[in-house]
Write an enzyme that holds these catalytic residues in place. Structure first.
Site, PDB file in Angstrom:
ATOM      1  N   ASN A   8      -0.488 -11.711  -4.975  1.00  0.00           N
ATOM      2  CA  ASN A   8      -1.383 -10.617  -4.597  1.00  0.00           C
ATOM      3  C   ASN A   8      -0.539  -9.406  -4.185  1.00  0.00           C
ATOM      4  OD1 ASN A   8      -2.917  -8.866  -2.843  1.00  0.00           O
ATOM      5  ND2 ASN A   8      -4.528 -10.408  -2.859  1.00  0.00           N
ATOM      6  N   HIS A  11      -0.637  -5.317  -0.830  1.00  0.00           N
ATOM      7  CA  HIS A  11       0.116  -4.668   0.242  1.00  0.00           C
ATOM      8  C   HIS A  11       1.225  -3.746  -0.249  1.00  0.00           C
ATOM      9  CE1 HIS A  11      -2.376  -6.341   3.200  1.00  0.00           C
ATOM     10  NE2 HIS A  11      -2.129  -7.583   2.825  1.00  0.00           N
ATOM     11  N   HIS A  44      -7.037  -6.927  -5.160  1.00  0.00           N
ATOM     12  CA  HIS A  44      -8.401  -6.845  -4.624  1.00  0.00           C
ATOM     13  C   HIS A  44      -8.841  -5.383  -4.643  1.00  0.00           C
ATOM     14  CE1 HIS A  44     -11.351  -8.145  -1.180  1.00  0.00           C
ATOM     15  NE2 HIS A  44     -11.925  -7.365  -2.073  1.00  0.00           N
ATOM     16  N   ARG A  46     -11.264  -3.062  -3.382  1.00  0.00           N
ATOM     17  CA  ARG A  46     -12.322  -2.905  -2.370  1.00  0.00           C
ATOM     18  C   ARG A  46     -13.102  -1.626  -2.638  1.00  0.00           C
ATOM     19  NH1 ARG A  46     -12.374  -5.735   2.377  1.00  0.00           N
ATOM     20  NH2 ARG A  46     -10.800  -7.384   2.510  1.00  0.00           N
ATOM     21  N   ARG A  50      -8.970   1.071  -0.310  1.00  0.00           N
ATOM     22  CA  ARG A  50      -7.972   1.393   0.719  1.00  0.00           C
ATOM     23  C   ARG A  50      -6.567   0.932   0.317  1.00  0.00           C
ATOM     24  NH1 ARG A  50     -10.287  -3.052   4.790  1.00  0.00           N
ATOM     25  NH2 ARG A  50      -8.765  -4.710   4.400  1.00  0.00           N
ATOM     26  N   GLU A  71      -9.777  -9.514  -7.654  1.00  0.00           N
ATOM     27  CA  GLU A  71     -10.724  -9.923  -6.607  1.00  0.00           C
ATOM     28  C   GLU A  71     -11.664  -8.753  -6.339  1.00  0.00           C
ATOM     29  OE1 GLU A  71      -8.457 -10.806  -3.141  1.00  0.00           O
ATOM     30  OE2 GLU A  71      -7.549 -12.568  -4.009  1.00  0.00           O
ATOM     31  N   THR A 102     -10.134 -10.640   3.801  1.00  0.00           N
ATOM     32  CA  THR A 102     -11.285 -11.512   3.556  1.00  0.00           C
ATOM     33  C   THR A 102     -11.258 -12.639   4.588  1.00  0.00           C
ATOM     34  OG1 THR A 102     -10.786 -11.097   1.245  1.00  0.00           O
ATOM     35  CG2 THR A 102     -12.493 -12.726   1.695  1.00  0.00           C
ATOM     36  N   GLU A 153     -11.968 -20.774  -5.940  1.00  0.00           N
ATOM     37  CA  GLU A 153     -10.763 -20.662  -5.126  1.00  0.00           C
ATOM     38  C   GLU A 153     -11.129 -21.172  -3.746  1.00  0.00           C
ATOM     39  OE1 GLU A 153      -8.448 -17.065  -5.236  1.00  0.00           O
ATOM     40  OE2 GLU A 153      -7.656 -17.423  -3.221  1.00  0.00           O
ATOM     41  N   HIS A 193      -5.221 -17.978   0.753  1.00  0.00           N
ATOM     42  CA  HIS A 193      -5.475 -17.245   1.996  1.00  0.00           C
ATOM     43  C   HIS A 193      -4.611 -17.809   3.118  1.00  0.00           C
ATOM     44  CE1 HIS A 193      -7.144 -14.749   5.035  1.00  0.00           C
ATOM     45  NE2 HIS A 193      -7.842 -14.121   4.123  1.00  0.00           N
TER      46      HIS A 193
HETATM   47  N1  PXP Z   1      -7.250 -15.278  -2.097  1.00  0.00           N
HETATM   48  C1  PXP Z   1      -8.247 -14.450  -1.719  1.00  0.00           C
HETATM   49  C2  PXP Z   1      -9.606 -14.682  -2.277  1.00  0.00           C
HETATM   50  C3  PXP Z   1      -8.018 -13.374  -0.847  1.00  0.00           C
HETATM   51  O1  PXP Z   1      -9.036 -12.569  -0.496  1.00  0.00           O
HETATM   52  C4  PXP Z   1      -6.710 -13.163  -0.371  1.00  0.00           C
HETATM   53  C5  PXP Z   1      -6.440 -11.992   0.520  1.00  0.00           C
HETATM   54  O2  PXP Z   1      -6.601 -10.809  -0.198  1.00  0.00           O
HETATM   55  C6  PXP Z   1      -5.705 -14.032  -0.801  1.00  0.00           C
HETATM   56  C7  PXP Z   1      -5.996 -15.086  -1.644  1.00  0.00           C
HETATM   57  C8  PXP Z   1      -4.285 -13.860  -0.370  1.00  0.00           C
HETATM   58  O3  PXP Z   1      -4.187 -14.075   1.001  1.00  0.00           O
HETATM   59  P1  PXP Z   1      -2.809 -13.828   1.741  1.00  0.00           P
HETATM   60  O4  PXP Z   1      -2.504 -12.362   1.611  1.00  0.00           O
HETATM   61  O5  PXP Z   1      -3.084 -14.254   3.140  1.00  0.00           O
HETATM   62  O6  PXP Z   1      -1.786 -14.667   1.043  1.00  0.00           O
END
Ligand code: PXP
Length: 238
Positions: A8, A11, A44, A46, A50, A71, A102, A153, A193
């Site tokens: 992901n 960030h 993701h 949003r 952001r 996402e 999330t 997921e 997550h």
């Molecule tokens: N899976 C989903 C559905 C999420 O919403 C997120 C956070 O955006 C992640 C995975 C990744 O989570 P983390 O950044 O805590 O690894």
């Protein structure tokens, strides 16, 4: 089983947007992650854009077809963008304005089910695979398959925030049972997550999970170790 890794990159965009600059560019990050062993790029989109923006999604989908796992919430805004840029797959997540991240799986109220069912139908017509972000609860897995999801997921938040080894163990058991049930129901299983370099192994050991989606731990480690090493190290753990 060869576990896949979705990185992901939200960030990277968070950092870019903090300075309202053009860099670091999530598109560059995606290229580095894929070259370093990531199987998928997760982003993701949003409503408030952001971190990841529509422009990012347009570029990511164009440059990395078959690699973008987007996402988003089940909203008209997200549906329009998904149908326009056609990522390889989509994970529908609950989205609360202002939340830091999330916080859990979808809450399947009748209205939510109706909206997701219609969104899945439209995405399937464009050959986009659909995952639903769910808590490890049997009823939610049955709902997911009924709505037409290709994948679920499993939310690992409770596991990653467990305060004691006993609590963590209980979460692993719930996740393992859910992975088994989801497979029996004919869905692929992802997990994600709050997973990091220390807690990921217990989840990787659960049979039946095909892909881990991990963001924060990899991107923050990359600040010290570099993005290629951070991705390679996680991929090696899996
Ligand atoms: N899976 C989903 C559905 C999420 O919403 C997120 C956070 O955006 C992640 C995975 C990744 O989570 P983390 O950044 O805590 O690894």
């Amino acid at each position: 089983m060869n576990l896949k890794l979705g990185v992901n990159i939200d960030h990277i965009a968070t950092l870019r947007n903090a300075r309202k600059a053009a860099y670091p560019d999530p598109v560059d990050a995606a290229a580095v992650c894929l070259a370093s062993g990531a199987n998928f790029i997760v982003a993701h989109l949003r409503k408030d854009e952001r971190h990841i923006t529509q422009k990012d999604i347009a570029q990511l989908c164009k440059l990395f077809p078959k690699k973008i796992h987007l996402e988003c919430a089940a909203t008209d805004f997200a549906e329009k963008i998904v149908l326009k840029y056609k990522p390889y797959s989509v994970c529908i997540v609950p989205e609360v304005p202002g939340e830091v991240t999330t916080t859990g799986g979808l809450k399947f109220t009748p209205a939510v089910q109706k909206r997701i069912f219609s969104m899945i139908e439209k995405l399937h017509k464009k050959h986009i695979l659909v995952s639903l972000f769910v808590d490890p609860v049997a009823a939610d897995l049955r709902t997911a398959v009924r709505l037409g999801a290709d994948m679920v997921e499993l939310c690992t938040r409770q596991y990653s925030e467990a305060k004691t080894p006993k609590q963590a163990q209980k979460c692993v058991q719930e996740l393992a049972l859910s992975a088994l049930l989801a497979q029996e129901l004919g869905m692929q299983v992802h997990a994600g997550h709050g997973l990091d370099y220390h807690n990921v192994l217990a989840i990787a050991d659960i049979g039946g999970i095909s892909c881990m989606n991990i963001g924060f731990a990899i991107i923050t480690r990359s600040l010290f170790a570099g993005l290629p090493s951070a991705v390679e190290e996680m991929k090696n753990l899996l």
